[in-house]
Design a protein around this motif. Sequence first.
Motif, mmCIF file in Angstrom:
data_model
loop_
_atom_site.group_PDB
_atom_site.id
_atom_site.type_symbol
_atom_site.label_atom_id
_atom_site.label_comp_id
_atom_site.label_asym_id
_atom_site.label_seq_id
_atom_site.Cartn_x
_atom_site.Cartn_y
_atom_site.Cartn_z
ATOM 1 N N THR A 39 3.131 7.425 39.723
ATOM 2 C CA THR A 39 3.683 6.154 39.303
ATOM 3 C C THR A 39 4.154 5.447 40.566
ATOM 4 O OG1 THR A 39 4.370 6.980 37.150
ATOM 5 C CG2 THR A 39 5.507 5.034 37.954
ATOM 6 N N ILE A 59 -5.394 2.504 36.063
ATOM 7 C CA ILE A 59 -3.974 2.701 35.798
ATOM 8 C C ILE A 59 -3.788 2.655 34.288
ATOM 9 C CG2 ILE A 59 -3.154 1.756 37.998
ATOM 10 C CD1 ILE A 59 -2.552 -0.882 36.534
ATOM 11 N N VAL A 114 -2.972 -5.789 39.184
ATOM 12 C CA VAL A 114 -2.606 -4.948 38.041
ATOM 13 C C VAL A 114 -3.583 -5.170 36.894
ATOM 14 C CG1 VAL A 114 -0.835 -4.544 36.272
ATOM 15 C CG2 VAL A 114 -0.172 -4.734 38.682
ATOM 16 N N LEU A 150 3.146 0.709 38.327
ATOM 17 C CA LEU A 150 1.776 1.132 38.044
ATOM 18 C C LEU A 150 1.833 2.591 37.611
ATOM 19 C CD1 LEU A 150 -0.005 -0.320 41.212
ATOM 20 C CD2 LEU A 150 0.378 -1.431 39.004
ATOM 21 N N TYR A 151 1.490 2.854 36.375
ATOM 22 C CA TYR A 151 1.475 4.216 35.847
ATOM 23 C C TYR A 151 0.061 4.784 35.934
ATOM 24 C CZ TYR A 151 6.002 3.117 33.702
ATOM 25 O OH TYR A 151 7.306 2.754 33.496
ATOM 26 N N ASN A 202 -6.036 -2.270 35.537
ATOM 27 C CA ASN A 202 -5.928 -1.918 34.124
ATOM 28 C C ASN A 202 -7.281 -2.063 33.433
ATOM 29 O OD1 ASN A 202 -4.851 -1.238 31.653
ATOM 30 N ND2 ASN A 202 -3.996 -3.253 31.274
ATOM 31 N N SER A 205 1.342 -0.298 32.428
ATOM 32 C CA SER A 205 1.745 -0.774 33.747
ATOM 33 C C SER A 205 2.101 -2.253 33.642
ATOM 34 C CB SER A 205 0.603 -0.591 34.750
ATOM 35 O OG SER A 205 0.277 0.773 34.885
#
Length: 104
Positions: free
Chosen positions: A47, A82, A73, A95-96, A77, A86
């Motif tokens: 993360t 990610i 992002v 950001l996971y 995604n 996120s």
Amino acid sequence: MQSLPTPYPADLVPDATAVDAFNATYKQAKRQNAVFIAVENQGRRWTVKADALTAGPDHTVGNEAYDTVRGSVIRLNSAREIHSDSSAGPVYFVLYGVETEPRP
């Protein structure tokens, strides 16, 4: 705090995996009026977090920088690089599920 080149050197990004490490890193950024940037290990994934609130009330994230991060992002995604939860702040970014990459 020292001025850093872009991209931010990976070896200078603190590992804030444990609660104590996260709290210490966040407090240090606040004391130094610096943007909080850290990673947390989640097994084979990471993360990544950035929080501009620690830089103080006079620090702002410019529209161009925000649009760039937000666009990144969205692309990450869409490419499923990610996790979908996120987010891109206006002042907090997370950001996971960032994949681990080998280091030389």
